[in-house]
Design a protein around this motif. Structure first.
Motif, mmCIF file in Angstrom:
data_model
loop_
_atom_site.group_PDB
_atom_site.id
_atom_site.type_symbol
_atom_site.label_atom_id
_atom_site.label_comp_id
_atom_site.label_asym_id
_atom_site.label_seq_id
_atom_site.Cartn_x
_atom_site.Cartn_y
_atom_site.Cartn_z
ATOM 1 N N GLN A 86 0.846 -1.199 0.000
ATOM 2 C CA GLN A 86 0.000 0.000 0.000
ATOM 3 C C GLN A 86 0.882 1.250 0.000
ATOM 4 N N LYS A 87 1.463 1.518 -1.154
ATOM 5 C CA LYS A 87 2.449 2.588 -1.252
ATOM 6 C C LYS A 87 1.847 3.985 -1.238
ATOM 7 N N SER A 88 0.638 4.143 -1.787
ATOM 8 C CA SER A 88 0.123 5.490 -1.991
ATOM 9 C C SER A 88 -0.055 6.252 -0.685
ATOM 10 N N PHE A 89 -0.320 5.554 0.420
ATOM 11 C CA PHE A 89 -0.526 6.240 1.687
ATOM 12 C C PHE A 89 0.779 6.758 2.282
ATOM 13 N N LYS A 90 1.915 6.417 1.653
ATOM 14 C CA LYS A 90 3.209 6.912 2.119
ATOM 15 C C LYS A 90 3.649 8.148 1.335
ATOM 16 N N TYR A 91 2.851 8.558 0.348
ATOM 17 C CA TYR A 91 3.184 9.737 -0.445
ATOM 18 C C TYR A 91 2.992 11.013 0.381
ATOM 19 N N SER A 92 3.621 12.098 -0.095
ATOM 20 C CA SER A 92 3.300 13.414 0.441
ATOM 21 C C SER A 92 1.866 13.755 0.045
ATOM 22 N N LEU A 93 1.275 14.732 0.713
ATOM 23 C CA LEU A 93 -0.100 15.125 0.396
ATOM 24 C C LEU A 93 -0.217 15.560 -1.061
ATOM 25 N N GLU A 94 0.731 16.356 -1.522
ATOM 26 C CA GLU A 94 0.699 16.827 -2.904
ATOM 27 C C GLU A 94 0.756 15.665 -3.892
ATOM 28 N N LYS A 95 1.668 14.722 -3.651
ATOM 29 C CA LYS A 95 1.805 13.571 -4.541
ATOM 30 C C LYS A 95 0.566 12.686 -4.471
ATOM 31 N N PHE A 96 0.045 12.476 -3.274
ATOM 32 C CA PHE A 96 -1.151 11.651 -3.111
ATOM 33 C C PHE A 96 -2.323 12.231 -3.903
ATOM 34 N N MET A 97 -2.530 13.526 -3.803
ATOM 35 C CA MET A 97 -3.651 14.149 -4.507
ATOM 36 C C MET A 97 -3.458 14.087 -6.017
ATOM 37 N N GLN A 98 -2.218 14.191 -6.456
ATOM 38 C CA GLN A 98 -1.931 14.080 -7.880
ATOM 39 C C GLN A 98 -2.224 12.670 -8.372
ATOM 40 N N VAL A 99 -1.719 11.670 -7.649
ATOM 41 C CA VAL A 99 -1.892 10.275 -8.053
ATOM 42 C C VAL A 99 -3.363 9.876 -8.040
ATOM 43 N N ARG A 100 -4.110 10.361 -7.055
ATOM 44 C CA ARG A 100 -5.511 9.981 -6.922
ATOM 45 C C ARG A 100 -6.461 10.855 -7.738
ATOM 46 N N GLY A 101 -5.922 11.810 -8.496
ATOM 47 C CA GLY A 101 -6.750 12.606 -9.401
ATOM 48 C C GLY A 101 -7.668 13.589 -8.711
ATOM 49 N N ILE A 273 -9.748 18.798 1.781
ATOM 50 C CA ILE A 273 -9.428 19.824 0.775
ATOM 51 C C ILE A 273 -10.393 19.733 -0.404
ATOM 52 N N MET A 274 -10.600 18.522 -0.931
ATOM 53 C CA MET A 274 -11.493 18.364 -2.085
ATOM 54 C C MET A 274 -12.921 18.750 -1.728
ATOM 55 N N ALA A 275 -13.372 18.370 -0.553
ATOM 56 C CA ALA A 275 -14.743 18.688 -0.144
ATOM 57 C C ALA A 275 -14.948 20.197 -0.061
ATOM 58 N N ARG A 276 -13.969 20.912 0.483
ATOM 59 C CA ARG A 276 -14.079 22.366 0.572
ATOM 60 C C ARG A 276 -14.155 22.974 -0.820
ATOM 61 N N ARG A 277 -13.363 22.475 -1.746
ATOM 62 C CA ARG A 277 -13.393 23.015 -3.114
ATOM 63 C C ARG A 277 -14.713 22.704 -3.799
ATOM 64 N N ILE A 278 -15.269 21.525 -3.540
ATOM 65 C CA ILE A 278 -16.568 21.167 -4.148
ATOM 66 C C ILE A 278 -17.686 22.008 -3.553
ATOM 67 N N ASP A 279 -17.626 22.259 -2.259
ATOM 68 C CA ASP A 279 -18.687 23.008 -1.583
ATOM 69 C C ASP A 279 -18.582 24.518 -1.791
#
Length: 280
Positions: A86-101, A273-279
């Motif tokens: 489970q590598k993605s949870f070890k990413y930085s926040l910026e990288k995680f958000m990029q990878v997860r779209g 972060i995504m929820a705030r942007r959507i709302d």
């Protein structure tokens, strides 16, 4: 397509009043010498473990359909591979958000909210959870239902219950999965994520059993129906302590509830972060 949410009491539609007690009793049974379960780190002992686990399941009231699903379960090698990687949870926040779209989830999420505002408003009226949170979770978990998994739920969750790494955590979920089969909420062939999560927002079976809501009013909780799945998600968050009208960013009251959904810090922050942007 217009979706509606029936006005329902704030209680889980699938839950048994004695669920926690039943699962506690099940775990107590596992310590009995007569019913001790032997975990394993390869598939070699899985069939023998299933026979042992079936005894526990019977004592917990699992019926023929659930036991048949257990008998047909297969050792899920892809589940074990995913659990070890489970590598993605070890990413930085910026990288995680990029990878997860994250940008795509926000853009599509705003459009979904604009197309059916009353659906999300009805959920917020009933459960107090704003649209942005539910939409962000829906987008993060399954890209809004476009991919809900390709692993058999019962096989995946029983494999994890058998695996020595986290068997204590997954055994109650495996029992819950068999009960979901008994209740016709899923079948032995139902597909979900590699860790046994199911439906639009990827509920673990124990949470599905406890927090599932029949929002369409058809007499069945269907986690592969968006209305039921999002109502169940809102119910989960409310039951975990969501405070209507309070903030959900880090340091605000409801951020602690997002932690109840997923334990990874980068995931929690990304959802907020995504929820705030959507709302917005």
């Amino acid at each position: 397509m217009r979706l509606t949410v029936r006005s329902l009491p704030l209680r889980p539609a699938l839950a048994r009043p004695a669920l926690s007690l039943a699962l506690s009793l099940a775990l107590a049974l596992l310590t009995s010498p007569a019913l001790a379960l032997t975990c394993g780190n390869t598939g070699a002992g899985f069939e023998a473990w299933k026979a042992e686990f079936a005894k526990v399941a019977r004592r917990q009231g699992v019926g023929k359909r659930g036991l048949d699903a257990l008998a047909q379960a297969r050792y899920a090698t892809r589940t074990i591979a995913a659990d070890r990687n489970q590598k993605s949870f070890k990413y930085s926040l910026e990288k995680f958000m990029q990878v997860r779209g994250a940008d795509t989830i926000v853009a599509q999420g705003r459009k979904r909210k604009a197309r059916n505002p009353e659906f999300y408003a009805a959920l917020e009226r009933q459960y107090g959870v704003p649209a942005g949170i539910l939409i962000a979770l829906h987008g993060m978990e399954t890209a809004f239902g476009s991919f809900m998994g390709d692993s058999a739920v019962v096989s995946a969750i029983t494999t994890l219950a058998y695996d020595c790494r986290r068997s204590d955590f997954f055994i109650p979920h495996a029992l819950a999965a068999l009960e979901l089969v008994d209740r016709s909420a899923i079948t032995g062939a139902t597909k979900g994520a590699k860790h046994g999560e199911l439906g639009h927002t990827q509920f673990l079976p124990g949470n599905a059993l406890t927090y599932g809501v029949d929002a369409t009013g058809d007499g069945r909780v269907d986690f592969y129906d968006m209305t039921d799945a999002l109502a169940s998600t809102a119910n989960f968050l409310r039951q975990k302590g969501w405070q209507p009208g309070r903030g959900y960013q880090p340091g605000e009251p409801n951020f602690a509830v997002i932690k109840q959904w997923n334990a990874a810090s980068v995931y929690q922050q990304a959802i907020a972060i995504m929820a705030r942007r959507i709302d917005s």
